[in-house]
Enzyme design. Structure first.
Site, PDB file in Angstrom:
ATOM      1  N   ASP A 113       0.869  -1.180   0.000  1.00  0.00           N
ATOM      2  CA  ASP A 113       0.000   0.000   0.000  1.00  0.00           C
ATOM      3  C   ASP A 113       0.908   1.232   0.000  1.00  0.00           C
ATOM      4  O   ASP A 113       2.015   1.186   0.555  1.00  0.00           O
ATOM      5  CB  ASP A 113      -0.888   0.003   1.250  1.00  0.00           C
ATOM      6  CG  ASP A 113      -2.113   0.886   1.074  1.00  0.00           C
ATOM      7  OD1 ASP A 113      -3.234   0.371   1.071  1.00  0.00           O
ATOM      8  OD2 ASP A 113      -1.948   2.121   0.933  1.00  0.00           O
TER       9      ASP A 113
ATOM     10  N   GLU B 259     -17.068  -0.354 -20.139  1.00  0.00           N
ATOM     11  CA  GLU B 259     -18.105  -1.313 -19.748  1.00  0.00           C
ATOM     12  C   GLU B 259     -19.417  -0.953 -20.433  1.00  0.00           C
ATOM     13  O   GLU B 259     -19.726   0.227 -20.568  1.00  0.00           O
ATOM     14  CB  GLU B 259     -18.287  -1.299 -18.221  1.00  0.00           C
ATOM     15  CG  GLU B 259     -17.050  -1.825 -17.506  1.00  0.00           C
ATOM     16  CD  GLU B 259     -17.179  -1.827 -15.984  1.00  0.00           C
ATOM     17  OE1 GLU B 259     -18.254  -1.463 -15.455  1.00  0.00           O
ATOM     18  OE2 GLU B 259     -16.183  -2.191 -15.329  1.00  0.00           O
TER      19      GLU B 259
ATOM     20  N   GLY C  40     -18.904  -7.367  -8.364  1.00  0.00           N
ATOM     21  CA  GLY C  40     -18.146  -7.691  -7.144  1.00  0.00           C
ATOM     22  C   GLY C  40     -18.890  -7.317  -5.872  1.00  0.00           C
ATOM     23  O   GLY C  40     -18.870  -8.049  -4.886  1.00  0.00           O
TER      24      GLY C  40
ATOM     25  N   ALA D 117     -11.148  -4.293  -8.652  1.00  0.00           N
ATOM     26  CA  ALA D 117     -11.053  -2.894  -8.193  1.00  0.00           C
ATOM     27  C   ALA D 117     -11.591  -1.947  -9.266  1.00  0.00           C
ATOM     28  O   ALA D 117     -12.789  -1.639  -9.258  1.00  0.00           O
ATOM     29  CB  ALA D 117      -9.608  -2.575  -7.828  1.00  0.00           C
TER      30      ALA D 117
ATOM     31  N   HIS E 105     -18.938  -6.600 -13.550  1.00  0.00           N
ATOM     32  CA  HIS E 105     -18.884  -5.589 -12.485  1.00  0.00           C
ATOM     33  C   HIS E 105     -19.919  -5.866 -11.383  1.00  0.00           C
ATOM     34  O   HIS E 105     -20.719  -4.988 -11.024  1.00  0.00           O
ATOM     35  CB  HIS E 105     -19.069  -4.179 -13.065  1.00  0.00           C
ATOM     36  CG  HIS E 105     -18.471  -3.118 -12.198  1.00  0.00           C
ATOM     37  ND1 HIS E 105     -17.940  -1.959 -12.692  1.00  0.00           N
ATOM     38  CD2 HIS E 105     -18.318  -3.047 -10.843  1.00  0.00           C
ATOM     39  CE1 HIS E 105     -17.484  -1.225 -11.685  1.00  0.00           C
ATOM     40  NE2 HIS E 105     -17.701  -1.858 -10.569  1.00  0.00           N
TER      41      HIS E 105
HETATM   42  N1  LIG Z   1     -15.975  -4.658  -8.330  1.00  0.00           N
HETATM   43  C1  LIG Z   1     -16.831  -4.009  -7.585  1.00  0.00           C
HETATM   44  O1  LIG Z   1     -18.032  -4.176  -7.710  1.00  0.00           O
HETATM   45  C2  LIG Z   1     -16.317  -3.069  -6.536  1.00  0.00           C
HETATM   46  C3  LIG Z   1     -17.066  -2.869  -5.368  1.00  0.00           C
HETATM   47  C4  LIG Z   1     -16.556  -2.013  -4.387  1.00  0.00           C
HETATM   48  C5  LIG Z   1     -15.350  -1.358  -4.580  1.00  0.00           C
HETATM   49  N2  LIG Z   1     -14.663  -1.549  -5.736  1.00  0.00           N
HETATM   50  C6  LIG Z   1     -13.368  -0.885  -5.945  1.00  0.00           C
HETATM   51  O2  LIG Z   1     -12.413  -1.520  -5.103  1.00  0.00           O
HETATM   52  C7  LIG Z   1     -11.334  -0.612  -4.851  1.00  0.00           C
HETATM   53  C8  LIG Z   1     -10.960  -0.656  -3.379  1.00  0.00           C
HETATM   54  O3  LIG Z   1     -12.042  -0.214  -2.595  1.00  0.00           O
HETATM   55  P1  LIG Z   1     -11.864   0.107  -1.031  1.00  0.00           P
HETATM   56  O4  LIG Z   1     -13.200   0.430  -0.508  1.00  0.00           O
HETATM   57  O5  LIG Z   1     -11.074  -0.952  -0.377  1.00  0.00           O
HETATM   58  O6  LIG Z   1     -10.980   1.435  -1.118  1.00  0.00           O
HETATM   59  P2  LIG Z   1     -10.119   2.094   0.042  1.00  0.00           P
HETATM   60  O7  LIG Z   1     -10.007   3.528  -0.320  1.00  0.00           O
HETATM   61  O8  LIG Z   1     -10.628   1.711   1.367  1.00  0.00           O
HETATM   62  O9  LIG Z   1      -8.677   1.379  -0.131  1.00  0.00           O
HETATM   63  C9  LIG Z   1      -7.813   1.630  -1.207  1.00  0.00           C
HETATM   64  C10 LIG Z   1      -6.392   1.405  -0.732  1.00  0.00           C
HETATM   65  O10 LIG Z   1      -5.501   1.524  -1.833  1.00  0.00           O
HETATM   66  C11 LIG Z   1      -4.343   2.221  -1.416  1.00  0.00           C
HETATM   67  N3  LIG Z   1      -3.650   2.770  -2.571  1.00  0.00           N
HETATM   68  C12 LIG Z   1      -3.901   3.920  -3.247  1.00  0.00           C
HETATM   69  N4  LIG Z   1      -3.022   4.068  -4.259  1.00  0.00           N
HETATM   70  C13 LIG Z   1      -2.223   2.979  -4.229  1.00  0.00           C
HETATM   71  C14 LIG Z   1      -1.121   2.570  -5.013  1.00  0.00           C
HETATM   72  N5  LIG Z   1      -0.690   3.292  -6.048  1.00  0.00           N
HETATM   73  N6  LIG Z   1      -0.497   1.405  -4.682  1.00  0.00           N
HETATM   74  C15 LIG Z   1      -0.915   0.673  -3.612  1.00  0.00           C
HETATM   75  N7  LIG Z   1      -1.960   1.023  -2.837  1.00  0.00           N
HETATM   76  C16 LIG Z   1      -2.607   2.146  -3.141  1.00  0.00           C
HETATM   77  C17 LIG Z   1      -4.886   3.258  -0.466  1.00  0.00           C
HETATM   78  O11 LIG Z   1      -3.875   3.787   0.361  1.00  0.00           O
HETATM   79  C18 LIG Z   1      -5.937   2.453   0.286  1.00  0.00           C
HETATM   80  O12 LIG Z   1      -5.391   1.813   1.418  1.00  0.00           O
HETATM   81  C19 LIG Z   1     -11.803   0.750  -5.330  1.00  0.00           C
HETATM   82  O13 LIG Z   1     -11.209   1.029  -6.572  1.00  0.00           O
HETATM   83  C20 LIG Z   1     -13.294   0.568  -5.523  1.00  0.00           C
HETATM   84  O14 LIG Z   1     -13.820   1.416  -6.515  1.00  0.00           O
HETATM   85  C21 LIG Z   1     -15.111  -2.394  -6.711  1.00  0.00           C
END
Ligand SMILES: NC(=O)c1ccc[n+]([C@@H]2O[C@H](COP(=O)([O-])OP(=O)(O)OC[C@H]3O[C@@H](n4cnc5c(N)ncnc54)[C@H](O)[C@@H]3O)[C@@H](O)[C@H]2O)c1
Length: 412
Positions: A184, A272, A297, A242, A295
């Protein structure tokens, strides 16, 4: 659920409009809280329809399809807040909402568990090469073979992005006996026995399953690209639930075809389709041991109910206590309740002198302020005033007349 408070404006006069088939749980929450004017429409409305409907609405609930434009917000003279019963807020013109003093809430973390569980399920399916065996069985081919099938137990899971979802995956994976390593950009406290991988390369080169949970930023765009994919341990599995832009899918295809990557599960794509039934194309179609999903997830019944609960509570807290915690527009204030006084909310353009004008006006009439809270952003300021009960209606009149005022509301 927030306790019902006595509001100056009767709850039965507060008009609430829910669009896009928002979960019945949200409607029930509002009714149980004493709001009787709750109207539910199953579809999204067009801009024109919304402009007609929104005139008398105090609270609007939407999901991701309804576009809240500047024109809609101009027509929404009574609108106090928009509840986005979904994860994102891109469908709302946030700049216009800020300018109009309309608070916007959403539920960004209500589906984290749904994503985390599925990532574990996908890891098991892929490490056992179930997609190939499933396809063969459907095609009438018997493919009983242990070669290339493994247990997750004892394998290393590499989590890129140890936020809300990444850290939940970490806990679930350890309960299955996996070793967890994460990368992270922020310093994160490792949960359980997880270890901080320090560099992306270290995590990619040591993990048997790699799962991405980063946001979409300029640094995460193609975080898995030609070079970083080469750093991945031979035969490892890649999961991206993600954002669509974080993996270069053409490079991933090459690595899968050459056997450098052992399998992949992808839920999010750079482009998408807009709606169900639309054509979908990806470079990963027709590859062995690859699971593609549309999509979904975070799409579960539980996540929908959590969203209904989370956004309802944020709206009640704003309506009844003035709390804007989680707002994307009006500055976020978490406020203690104040017994024995009346609470007034004042939203104004963020220009110098408004706060001193408020204090000067109120002191002229000897209105005692027992509590005052202020927070500003670039555009607007939000002041919450707890004032002497006897003089609160005079205070409202004075506050409405202050230059640069956008909205004034007496809470209780
Ligand atoms: N597929 C789906 O249906 C679905 C559902 C929910 C969330 N998501 C996606 O999942 C992802 C994560 O969601 P979350 O709620 O855990 O977010 P979050 O903000 O809680 O966590 C994201 C983490 O990524 C870290 N980060 C940022 N830039 C980084 C980098 N360059 N390298 C490494 N780490 C990095 C941040 O510090 C943070 O800890 C988001 O992109 C969100 O849009 C997708």
């Amino acid at each position: 659920m927030a306790n019902a408070e006595k509001t100056s404006y009767p709850k039965e006069k507060i008009r609430i409009l829910f669009l896009e088939n928002i979960s019945d749980q949200a409607v029930k929450n509002f009714q149980q809280q004493g709001y009787t004017q709750v109207e539910k429409i199953s579809k999204a409305l067009t801009e024109e329809e919304l402009i007609r409907e929104i005139k008398d609405v105090h609270i609007l609930g939407i999901r991701s399809k309804t576009q809240i434009t500047a024109k809609v917000l101009e027509a929404a003279k009574k609108l106090q807040a928009i509840g986005c019963f979904c994860i994102g807020v891109n469908q709302v013109n946030l700049k216009a909402a800020t300018k109009n003093g309309v608070t916007v809430f959403n539920a960004p973390y209500s589906n984290t568990r749904s994503v985390a569980e599925l990532v574990i399920g996908l890891s098991i399916m892929l490490i056992r090469r179930i997609p190939d065996k499933n396809k063969a069985a459907h095609e009438g081919v018997w493919m009983k073979d242990a070669k290339g099938s493994f247990e997750l137990r004892g394998k290393t899971l590499g989590i890129i992005g140890y936020g809300n979802i990444g850290s939940q995956v970490s806990v679930l994976a350890e309960s299955l006996g996996m070793k967890v390593m994460f990368y992270d950009v922020e310093t994160k406290l490792p949960l359980g026995n997880a270890t901080d991988g320090k560099t992306l390369k270290e995590v990619l080169s040591k993990s048997d399953v790699i799962t991405l949970h980063v946001p979409e930023t300029s640094q995460t765009k193609n975080i898995l690209n030609r070079n970083t994919i080469k750093q991945i341990k031979k035969g490892a599995i890649v999961i991206n639930y993600a954002r669509g832009e974080v993996v270069d899918l053409d490079e991933l295809r090459k690595a899968l075809v050459e056997g450098r990557i052992g399998g992949a599960a992808i839920d999010v794509f750079p482009v998408e389709p807009e709606k169900n039934g639309d054509r979908f194309q990806s470079p990963l179609q027709d590859l062995p041991n690859v699971i593609l999903t549309p999509h979904i997830g975070g799409s579960t019944e539980e996540a929908q109910a959590n969203i209904g609960e989370d956004v309802s509570i944020k709206l009640f807290n704003y309506l009844e206590k003035g709390i804007t915690f989680g707002s994307h527009t009006v500055p976020a204030l978490a406020l203690p309740p104040q017994e024995g006084s009346h609470r007034i909310l004042h939203i104004h353009n963020n220009v110098p002198g408004v706060l001193s004008a408020i204090n000067t006006e109120l002191s002229k009439y000897h209105i005692n302020i027992v509590g005052q809270y202020l927070k500003t952003n670039d555009e607007i300021g939000y002041v919450v005033l707890d004032v002497d009960k006897r003089l609160s209606s005079k205070a409202i009149t004075l506050l409405k007349e202050i230059t640069h005022t956008i909205k004034v509301r007496l809470l209780y």
